[in-house]
Design an enzyme around this catalytic site. Sequence first.
Site, mmCIF file in Angstrom:
data_model
loop_
_atom_site.group_PDB
_atom_site.id
_atom_site.type_symbol
_atom_site.label_atom_id
_atom_site.label_comp_id
_atom_site.label_asym_id
_atom_site.label_seq_id
_atom_site.Cartn_x
_atom_site.Cartn_y
_atom_site.Cartn_z
ATOM 1 N N ASP A 84 0.818 -1.212 0.000
ATOM 2 C CA ASP A 84 0.000 0.000 0.000
ATOM 3 C C ASP A 84 0.850 1.261 0.000
ATOM 4 O O ASP A 84 0.335 2.367 0.122
ATOM 5 C CB ASP A 84 -0.950 0.010 1.200
ATOM 6 C CG ASP A 84 -0.184 -0.051 2.532
ATOM 7 O OD1 ASP A 84 1.035 -0.260 2.531
ATOM 8 O OD2 ASP A 84 -0.833 0.127 3.573
ATOM 9 N N TRP A 140 -4.861 -1.790 11.385
ATOM 10 C CA TRP A 140 -3.581 -1.092 11.468
ATOM 11 C C TRP A 140 -3.809 0.003 12.528
ATOM 12 O O TRP A 140 -4.484 0.990 12.229
ATOM 13 C CB TRP A 140 -3.256 -0.414 10.146
ATOM 14 C CG TRP A 140 -2.518 -1.161 9.101
ATOM 15 C CD1 TRP A 140 -1.307 -0.815 8.557
ATOM 16 C CD2 TRP A 140 -2.916 -2.360 8.377
ATOM 17 N NE1 TRP A 140 -0.941 -1.722 7.580
ATOM 18 C CE2 TRP A 140 -1.893 -2.674 7.449
ATOM 19 C CE3 TRP A 140 -4.021 -3.210 8.439
ATOM 20 C CZ2 TRP A 140 -1.960 -3.782 6.589
ATOM 21 C CZ3 TRP A 140 -4.080 -4.305 7.593
ATOM 22 C CH2 TRP A 140 -3.063 -4.583 6.691
ATOM 23 N N TYR A 145 -2.692 2.938 14.441
ATOM 24 C CA TYR A 145 -1.620 3.935 14.437
ATOM 25 C C TYR A 145 -1.996 5.133 15.296
ATOM 26 O O TYR A 145 -2.922 5.861 14.964
ATOM 27 C CB TYR A 145 -1.377 4.433 13.007
ATOM 28 C CG TYR A 145 -0.753 3.440 12.059
ATOM 29 C CD1 TYR A 145 -0.101 2.301 12.507
ATOM 30 C CD2 TYR A 145 -0.789 3.666 10.687
ATOM 31 C CE1 TYR A 145 0.482 1.405 11.620
ATOM 32 C CE2 TYR A 145 -0.210 2.779 9.786
ATOM 33 C CZ TYR A 145 0.423 1.648 10.262
ATOM 34 O OH TYR A 145 1.001 0.776 9.372
ATOM 35 N N ARG A 176 -1.887 8.832 16.191
ATOM 36 C CA ARG A 176 -1.575 9.900 15.237
ATOM 37 C C ARG A 176 -2.280 11.205 15.594
ATOM 38 O O ARG A 176 -3.307 11.190 16.273
ATOM 39 C CB ARG A 176 -2.032 9.449 13.826
ATOM 40 C CG ARG A 176 -1.379 10.126 12.630
ATOM 41 C CD ARG A 176 0.111 9.893 12.533
ATOM 42 N NE ARG A 176 0.575 8.528 12.660
ATOM 43 C CZ ARG A 176 0.877 7.719 11.632
ATOM 44 N NH1 ARG A 176 0.765 8.157 10.404
ATOM 45 N NH2 ARG A 176 1.315 6.488 11.861
ATOM 46 N N LYS A 234 -2.280 -4.639 13.889
ATOM 47 C CA LYS A 234 -0.951 -4.357 13.390
ATOM 48 C C LYS A 234 -0.425 -3.138 14.124
ATOM 49 O O LYS A 234 -1.056 -2.064 14.108
ATOM 50 C CB LYS A 234 -1.017 -4.084 11.870
ATOM 51 C CG LYS A 234 0.341 -4.023 11.213
ATOM 52 C CD LYS A 234 0.790 -2.602 11.018
ATOM 53 C CE LYS A 234 2.078 -2.521 10.246
ATOM 54 N NZ LYS A 234 2.443 -1.163 9.883
ATOM 55 N N LYS A 261 8.450 11.366 28.995
ATOM 56 C CA LYS A 261 8.108 12.336 30.046
ATOM 57 C C LYS A 261 6.797 13.065 29.729
ATOM 58 O O LYS A 261 6.120 13.547 30.638
ATOM 59 C CB LYS A 261 9.233 13.369 30.170
ATOM 60 C CG LYS A 261 10.193 13.078 31.324
ATOM 61 C CD LYS A 261 11.169 14.224 31.510
ATOM 62 C CE LYS A 261 12.587 13.750 31.225
ATOM 63 N NZ LYS A 261 13.528 14.837 30.969
ATOM 64 N N SER A 301 5.416 -4.310 12.562
ATOM 65 C CA SER A 301 6.013 -3.958 11.281
ATOM 66 C C SER A 301 7.370 -3.353 11.474
ATOM 67 O O SER A 301 7.755 -2.973 12.580
ATOM 68 C CB SER A 301 5.132 -2.950 10.564
ATOM 69 O OG SER A 301 5.199 -1.740 11.265
ATOM 70 N N GLY A 302 8.068 -3.290 10.380
ATOM 71 C CA GLY A 302 9.445 -2.853 10.454
ATOM 72 C C GLY A 302 9.703 -1.437 10.007
ATOM 73 O O GLY A 302 10.714 -0.861 10.358
ATOM 74 N N GLY A 303 8.768 -0.862 9.252
ATOM 75 C CA GLY A 303 9.002 0.487 8.738
ATOM 76 C C GLY A 303 10.017 0.496 7.624
ATOM 77 O O GLY A 303 10.070 -0.445 6.826
ATOM 78 N N GLY A 324 7.308 -4.808 4.427
ATOM 79 C CA GLY A 324 7.106 -4.462 3.031
ATOM 80 C C GLY A 324 8.412 -4.060 2.381
ATOM 81 O O GLY A 324 9.089 -4.870 1.750
#
Lengths: 314, 314, 314, 314, 314
Positions: free
Chosen positions: B52, B176, B178, B180, B212, B224, B256-258, B284
Amino acid sequence: MGPIMIGSMEVKSLNAQKSLLDTLAPGKRTRLRRLLYEFGPGNGTLMLLPIDQGIEHGPRDFFPNPESKDPDYQFRLAAEAGYSALACQIGMAERYYPDYAGSVPLILKVNGKTDIPSSDNALSTCNASVEDAVRLGADAVGYTLYVGSPSQGQDLEQLRQVRQDCDRFGMPLVIWAYPRGSALDAKGGQTTFYAIDYAARMAMEMGADVVKLNLPKIDPEKDKLTPAPYNEMDVTQEEAIRQAVESAGRALVVLSGGSKISDEKVLEQTEFIMKAGGSGVIYGRNVWQRPWNDALEIVEQIKQSLLANVTRVP
Amino acid sequence: MGPIMIGSMEVKSLNAQKSLLDTLAPGKRTRLRRLLYEFGPGNGTLMLLPIDQGIEHGPRDFFPNPESKDPDYQFRLAAEAGYSALACQIGMAERYYPDYAGSVPLILKVNGKTDIPSSDNALSTCNASVEDAVRLGADAVGYTLYVGSPSQGQDLEQLRQVRQDCDRFGMPLVIWAYPRGSALDAKGGQTTFYAIDYAARMAMEMGADVVKLNLPKIDPEKDKLTPAPYNEMDVTQEEAIRQAVESAGRALVVLSGGSKISDEKVLEQTEFIMKAGGSGVIYGRNVWQRPWNDALEIVEQIKQSLLANVTRVP
Amino acid sequence: MGPIMIGSMEVKSLNAQKSLLDTLAPGKRTRLRRLLYEFGPGNGTLMLLPIDQGIEHGPRDFFPNPESKDPDYQFRLAAEAGYSALACQIGMAERYYPDYAGSVPLILKVNGKTDIPSSDNALSTCNASVEDAVRLGADAVGYTLYVGSPSQGQDLEQLRQVRQDCDRFGMPLVIWAYPRGSALDAKGGQTTFYAIDYAARMAMEMGADVVKLNLPKIDPEKDKLTPAPYNEMDVTQEEAIRQAVESAGRALVVLSGGSKISDEKVLEQTEFIMKAGGSGVIYGRNVWQRPWNDALEIVEQIKQSLLANVTRVP
Amino acid sequence: MGPIMIGSMEVKSLNAQKSLLDTLAPGKRTRLRRLLYEFGPGNGTLMLLPIDQGIEHGPRDFFPNPESKDPDYQFRLAAEAGYSALACQIGMAERYYPDYAGSVPLILKVNGKTDIPSSDNALSTCNASVEDAVRLGADAVGYTLYVGSPSQGQDLEQLRQVRQDCDRFGMPLVIWAYPRGSALDAKGGQTTFYAIDYAARMAMEMGADVVKLNLPKIDPEKDKLTPAPYNEMDVTQEEAIRQAVESAGRALVVLSGGSKISDEKVLEQTEFIMKAGGSGVIYGRNVWQRPWNDALEIVEQIKQSLLANVTRVP
Amino acid sequence: MGPIMIGSMEVKSLNAQKSLLDTLAPGKRTRLRRLLYEFGPGNGTLMLLPIDQGIEHGPRDFFPNPESKDPDYQFRLAAEAGYSALACQIGMAERYYPDYAGSVPLILKVNGKTDIPSSDNALSTCNASVEDAVRLGADAVGYTLYVGSPSQGQDLEQLRQVRQDCDRFGMPLVIWAYPRGSALDAKGGQTTFYAIDYAARMAMEMGADVVKLNLPKIDPEKDKLTPAPYNEMDVTQEEAIRQAVESAGRALVVLSGGSKISDEKVLEQTEFIMKAGGSGVIYGRNVWQRPWNDALEIVEQIKQSLLANVTRVP
């Protein structure tokens, strides 16, 4: 109970209230009666266990009692300690409730949010439907209404759908009526008698069968910021609750305790709530942030207090 | 696995978790079992290939390995290297999946966005439906939830429809999760233990079958800024993952690994993830930004690592 | 066509692309084949006449050739000059297309907007549906997607309905993929290779059958503002187009000319577009802002150029 | 395979048939491919286990092997012996399939009837939907069509909805095409070449992806009653099957064995079916009316025979 | 009528326009013909009475003639003075129209707004549906479109539903096409030739059968702010109207008078409008802000002027 005078206002006795159950359609009556008489302490009381802190506050609430991080802990507690019902979100209801289905009634909370963004413009959107509740065998639906939020338009529109579906499926509607948002902050904030009283009325007018309120706090500095005549009233906390209960009309009222307090305070508060016309309590962290045996013990004491102080026929 | 001590907290072992598959309705079980046992490394693990990046980042991710610009490259890789499933958007699923239909399971990502506007108010809207996934023969649906974004209200409302359709069609839901948005940035940002832990819990309560997560990063400066007790905790990255996995409850967790890292780091990380209770990985760019043979080789090593380090029964 | 080197990257030949028509469902195939082979220049090319300037720019575009103000002028031109299809909005399709029904295929543009508000937050909402297109006998549907606009969430959600209806009715989907909005302006604006390349990929992943792109313009000052590696690439305009065509994958690409240019430039550009892998052109003002005979003449030359420079099998 | 002469007719080779999988939409392709390649003997063959005798004949079929009365017996057999799929009714799918979900594909039979009324006017009505099949994770839907029954009008109308839903959800449609009814009895009955050939064609024209036929039986007495030219043809059983397979066009054909016969006969028949262009067999009583080990043994031999005699690419 | 020169442009004669009625589907044709030929002055003209000032401006418009505050006054006027149709909102249509049903055609205005908020971001939302219009026996539907408003996206989306319902029910669509909003103010405001011309075209392309425009005003200071070539054109008001009528294509155009002016001016303006290609007028306050007899008198004079100056066949 005779008429009560608050300042110069004469307050109608709660005994004048027509019974809620008498006015409900069959499906709602069947389900709500289970909570009031068949499960929990009974005798028309409600002792509810909320398990929505995981999304409303995040996992941080589970740290004081790490066992509570596994949702099964609270579900088991609800069933074994004999609650009237537990209230949780859809994901938990689908994964954890099946093991306790039939052992303790379920209130499906259909909306929710995280506490990460500010609550200036609070809105809790629906992540589940009344039909989900029916499918899962729930006995009531829970909805959080942020009274006075700048997003109230969306909130009321969304509530309308939930309310209509509750009517359609005979599902009792429990409204968590929370005053909230930037506009309210300018009028004394979310804990004034004004704010709680308005929230109670709003929930009733929007079709609540049960209203969940937070305890109002009397703070002269904040009360000054509220609209007349609230800014000039001099009421005790008990009178404030009693009035808020009346503002909810035929809807039953349960009150909550918020963050963890001492045992004495919990029991004192419970008695106080029931004497002011409440139909029960909804204590979460005050119970499950304790080790298992301590939790069972305090629940037993709360039950006794509820049963000993009933003042209202539901 | 015995109890784990984090600070003064004793954490319940994951082995105490009830099996997810045991709690799923038949359609979800059928489909998810395919990913866990019939395709990919098997033995209850998940090795997922996300495709994606083309919409989430634009074509720039394909430049390191120009062959990867043709979506067929990644589809072929998923099928030939033996992934548990690939995840992509509707347009790719309609045009490129047919050639690999039945050879590798499909997870249809139903929402997505470009990275052109800022992510202060991140929201990923649906460009496909669960019914599209059914029609294409997918075995799961993927949804990106931006936990804590000021747009979370719309997000949760949208997710509700996806979740209900997943229930209706027996389609597993992979979220997923996340953290954000601007409000979160003020609380330490998207990579803290606090943020990842909240995201895991949120996804579970919203009905995820698989969550995920990104790897949390321990950074005292950022920690902190997080709410108590996170701001005072002193956990290792492994402990943080383990806790986040627990926050996801019965839902399975993949990490995931990024962006691309060294082979050693990929394998070390995979082992680490599995030992912390993860059910698999979603890599990916770390895979398809390599030439074909190199990609096959690293995939083989990842598979071995997954199978060698299983700690959880799905 | 052999491999092409861009910087150090080897790019796969377009001939390696699987045919689009082979992957389409029957209804889409039937209709698209009409445009590619039965009408217009044929041989797999597309020569499209857009007649949407009346709403996108207002009537001012008609002043250079007042005859063009009567929509019948462009409809007659499309039919008599032998276009592959004309594209217009619903009102024109209902009032003017009937006289030419069957003589030239119709692409119904289902969304549109005026250029009066700024395009910082561009969004083009739907004023017609795919079902309208079916009812009117259209052979394709056109949709304008503003890639990267802060309103992209609404855009993608709206496109989803259009795409699903296209699937349902077997209607080809032509996406006008326009990079747009304030966030993109900060990254070099709407004409960079980066922007056009992203738009091409986005349209493909959202399910386009045909993508309409504007010609990228190479401008080192603007390119510096684009994300890596685009900001360091040194590509010619032709290479940029070729890459964008590749980013659209199996979807066909047509390119447009924008405002009126000289005849030589039109033909040179057409050849250039076809050699870079385009499947055709969409010229509006360059054609109908001329008197009738001049218009017919330039169309004839464009046709010849299209047929002489085909490099791709649709 | 060269042309075959039947009487004076030259028959087109089956190899001239376009691949079925190539013509299917993605969802159908994904699911059918699983049956043909990922489960069962593979290599494009089908070995199906029907478990619908309980309603079609009543429990009497289970008496020869009392263990088989527990549906789990057949489900376990399907999974452990490695069938391509099992076929059963909704109640069995909901109660028994979950334990084998993902281990063996499911074909949900959506219609069925008892054999208590006479079959003069046979009609099998739907007791489940294609959406049920989706929800349960089935990979195909089964439908019994009684070709030639006086009730065929209702039958075809009902099939239309099933077929449309199969198209909508990407679900392969397996038609049990059975000539049946009083009118047919007057034309030679349900086992003539005429009847089977007509049924094959009918199923294909109604949208079957796979057609299940019974073996035609050559009986000069009955053939005399069939319409010209069948009444004058002199074909072998193998030629009759081959022609019926051709009548099914691109749809794949599986043949069944009916009541229990000897092992030798089963294997001989399997080879015979495959050589005549069949894609596989559907044997029920011939398998599960045996003790467990005997059943596994014959299944293994059938598998070998299927793989050894493939003549058609699906 | 010969060609008209505007600057150096030759404008096509309106006689070249194809008849609108010829292009309409039967239901629209039936209803619109009533307005053009069966009621009102006839001979293809339109004399419309708007009664929507009560919501658009509030009751203040009724003060000059207090009798007009009773809606019955205007309804009676419409019927007795022989209007082609009256236009009003749903509440008035439900309460007052029944007494005049069949005596004068009804145009149901389906959207409306107050003038309390500024019109920077004008949007008029629907308070009634086309189906309401059908139910009430209306002969047309009215819709206000704010061309160029920053809210135009919502406006066009909403109009789409109205237009589709008009198509579905055979109901003529009258669009009040008003340029409006902050972006337009920066381009010369809502009365320039540019603005009116764009509005006319927009309404036509969005599917109007009849377009209601305000008279453009020639003001060199404002015209300078409009886009090229409008900013350099030197047209008279009559030429501007004629062009705007052309921009509306086959849709008929009616023009309005706005606030009350002298009788002479009303009649002069009516003649002027008809000579410029208009199909009629829509005068509200200019008529009903007079006493009953004066109103009847001026209506009679307007009728005569309309009939004496017809230049277009509808």
